[in-house]
Design a protein around this motif. Structure first.
Motif, short mmCIF file in Angstrom:
data_model
loop_
_atom_site.label_atom_id
_atom_site.label_comp_id
_atom_site.label_asym_id
_atom_site.label_seq_id
_atom_site.Cartn_x
_atom_site.Cartn_y
_atom_site.Cartn_z
N THR A 100 0.85 -1.33 -0.13
CA THR A 100 0.01 0.06 0.43
C THR A 100 1.27 1.83 -0.19
O THR A 100 1.75 1.05 0.26
N VAL A 101 0.25 2.57 0.16
CA VAL A 101 0.57 3.29 -0.92
C VAL A 101 1.64 3.90 1.26
O VAL A 101 0.50 4.04 2.17
N CYS A 102 2.33 4.75 1.09
CA CYS A 102 2.85 5.22 2.84
C CYS A 102 2.20 6.60 2.58
O CYS A 102 2.52 7.69 1.65
N THR A 103 2.15 6.42 3.75
CA THR A 103 1.76 8.00 4.40
C THR A 103 1.18 8.40 5.24
O THR A 103 0.53 9.65 6.20
N ARG A 104 2.84 8.44 5.79
CA ARG A 104 3.38 8.99 7.31
C ARG A 104 3.54 10.54 6.29
O ARG A 104 3.90 11.10 5.31
N ALA A 105 2.18 11.50 7.39
CA ALA A 105 1.99 12.88 7.26
C ALA A 105 3.82 13.42 6.96
O ALA A 105 3.52 14.82 5.45
N SER A 106 4.34 14.07 7.90
CA SER A 106 5.59 14.95 7.51
C SER A 106 6.68 14.38 6.40
O SER A 106 7.14 14.76 5.74
N GLY A 107 6.15 12.77 5.64
CA GLY A 107 7.26 13.06 4.68
C GLY A 107 6.77 13.00 2.97
O GLY A 107 7.26 13.59 2.15
N GLN A 108 4.93 12.70 3.91
CA GLN A 108 4.41 12.88 2.52
C GLN A 108 3.99 14.96 1.78
O GLN A 108 4.15 15.61 1.05
N ALA A 109 4.62 15.26 3.31
CA ALA A 109 4.19 16.94 3.25
C ALA A 109 5.46 17.84 2.53
O ALA A 109 5.53 18.75 1.70
N VAL A 110 7.01 16.90 2.98
CA VAL A 110 7.97 17.01 1.99
C VAL A 110 7.94 16.50 -0.15
O VAL A 110 8.09 17.76 0.18
N LEU A 111 7.32 15.63 0.16
CA LEU A 111 7.35 15.22 -1.21
C LEU A 111 6.02 16.15 -1.74
O LEU A 111 6.53 16.76 -3.27
N ASP A 112 4.76 16.51 -1.70
CA ASP A 112 3.84 17.98 -2.01
C ASP A 112 4.87 19.24 -2.26
O ASP A 112 4.62 19.78 -2.79
N TRP A 113 5.74 18.96 -1.60
CA TRP A 113 6.37 20.72 -1.43
C TRP A 113 7.63 20.68 -2.16
O TRP A 113 7.48 21.09 -3.57
N LEU A 114 7.99 19.42 -2.74
CA LEU A 114 9.06 19.06 -3.59
C LEU A 114 8.59 18.64 -5.46
O LEU A 114 9.28 19.13 -6.33
N ALA A 115 7.27 18.64 -5.24
CA ALA A 115 7.18 18.13 -6.12
C ALA A 115 6.77 19.47 -7.73
O ALA A 115 7.26 19.26 -8.76
N PRO A 116 6.00 20.53 -6.90
CA PRO A 116 6.55 21.48 -7.98
C PRO A 116 7.46 21.82 -8.68
O PRO A 116 7.83 23.10 -9.67
N ARG A 117 8.24 21.90 -7.78
CA ARG A 117 9.52 22.85 -7.12
C ARG A 117 10.82 21.86 -8.36
O ARG A 117 11.23 21.74 -9.50
N LEU A 118 10.31 20.34 -8.36
CA LEU A 118 11.31 19.38 -8.87
C LEU A 118 10.90 19.46 -10.69
O LEU A 118 11.35 19.02 -11.73
N VAL A 119 9.52 18.64 -10.20
CA VAL A 119 8.19 18.41 -11.76
C VAL A 119 7.54 19.67 -12.11
O VAL A 119 8.20 20.27 -12.98
N ASP A 120 6.38 19.23 -11.48
CA ASP A 120 5.66 21.33 -12.51
C ASP A 120 4.15 21.31 -11.35
O ASP A 120 4.26 20.44 -10.09
N ASP A 121 3.75 22.35 -11.25
CA ASP A 121 2.68 22.45 -9.76
C ASP A 121 1.61 21.76 -10.29
O ASP A 121 1.00 21.63 -9.13
N LYS A 122 1.40 20.70 -10.92
CA LYS A 122 0.41 20.15 -11.07
C LYS A 122 0.58 17.91 -10.82
O LYS A 122 0.00 17.05 -11.06
N ALA A 123 1.50 18.11 -10.29
CA ALA A 123 2.94 16.68 -10.05
C ALA A 123 2.30 16.63 -8.99
O ALA A 123 2.06 16.99 -7.88
#
Length: 339
Positions: free
Chosen positions: A160-183
């Motif tokens: 199953t998808v890993c959902t620890r909040a602190s880690g997902q918050a980092v991914l949400d911050w990283l996605a628009p900076r690394l890929v694009d703002d819709k990722a």
């Protein structure tokens, strides 16, 4: 006359009128090569010659049979009840008719063939066109729903998808900076790679995070995944797997049937995409100010198959001014599947 080859000579008694008002007189009708010849039975003098193909019966189905040499101007007329003669004339007409062109019939055959060709073309072309249209016009919310369905199926193999909040918050911050703002980025266990799914959804393996020397290696895998086919092509591949009925339902109802993508996630894992061209990858690493060598070493620790990415590392002589993530951010990202 080839239609009457079994007869050496065919004659019959008949009544002849030279004009509609003329008195009737007895004649002998004989069939020639291509004519009917009317002869006076007493003197054997020919009275008239008719073209056999032009002969027309004036009273089909009635007796005695009445014939004329010209249907548009039935001046001469003969009447006969000799069945053999009647059959012979009818046989000649059938033979002529069978060799005559039938434009209406030919037109009908051509039209039928054309219609059948169109139907066959539609059967072959329409399903593919329908799936392509559904992938092309699907709004972002639908493509993301398709991506989530693929991810749900993929987790049957990875966990199953890993959902620890602190880690997902980092991914949400990283996605628009690394890929694009819709990722959007999700992490699953037991995967040592990154995959792009429909709806600009990316899945990253926790094994990659746990073994990488830093976030730059994982970031490189996400960059490489983003450089493959665009979102329409990725959505098309998923809908092509799901089939034309799924595409039709998506177009009409906006939803996916349950289990429409069952097995597709496993197929994605079994067929990893090709790595983008080194030159294109290096350009993207340069744009994002990321080192390519860390990504390359995570693919091949020996460096033999990724030598170009190592030697041409854009950050080799000019390290980035600041790291991609802070140590606490990187630790939270690594521990997203913990607990």
């Amino acid at each position: 006359m080839t239609a009457l080859t079994e007869f050496e000579r065919l004659e019959a008694q008949a009544t002849w009128r030279k004009t509609p008002d003329a008195p009737a007189r007895e004649v002998v009708v004989s069939v020639g090569d291509a004519t009917l010849m009317l002869v006076d039975p007493q003197s054997e003098v020919p009275l008239s010659h008719w073209s056999l193909p032009a002969v027309v019966r004036l009273n089909p189905g009635q007796m005695p049979a009445r014939y004329t040499p010209r249907a548009e101007e039935p001046d001469e007329v003969i009447e006969t009840d000799d069945q053999l003669m009647i059959d012979a004339i009818e046989r000649v007409h059938r033979a002529i008719e069978s060799h005559r062109a039938h434009p209406g019939r030919l037109r009908g055959v051509v039209t039928l063939l054309a219609v059948m060709g169109v139907i066959a073309g539609l059967v072959l072309w329409l399903p593919d066109a329908l799936v392509r249209h559904a992938a092309r016009v699907a709004p972002p919310a639908q493509t993301r729903a398709i991506g989530e369905a693929v991810l749900a199926d993929l987790t049957q193999a990875t966990g199953t998808v890993c959902t620890r909040a602190s880690g997902q918050a980092v991914l949400d911050w990283l996605a628009p900076r690394l890929v694009d703002d819709k990722a959007a980025i999700r992490v699953v266990p037991t995967l040592n790679a990154a995959r792009r799914l429909p709806g600009n959804l990316y899945v990253l393996g926790s094994e990659l995070l746990e073994t990488a020397p830093g976030p730059e290696a994982a970031a490189g895998h996400l960059l490489a995944a983003s450089m493959g086919p665009d979102d329409t092509e990725i959505t098309l591949a998923a809908l092509d797997y799901a089939g034309v009925l799924t595409a039709l339902r998506l177009l009409t109802l906006g939803t996916l049937p349950e289990d429409a993508l069952k097995g597709y996630g496993e197929q994605l894992l079994a067929n990893p995409p090709e790595r983008p061209d080194d030159e294109a990858l290096l350009a993207r690493f340069t744009e994002r100010k990321l080192p390519s060598s860390l990504y390359a070493r995570s693919i091949d620790p020996t460096g033999e198959t990724v030598l170009g990415l190592i030697e041409a590392d854009p950050m080799r002589d000019t390290p980035p001014a600041r790291p991609l993530l802070t140590p606490p951010q990187w630790q939270a990202m690594q521990q997203i599947c913990a607990g």
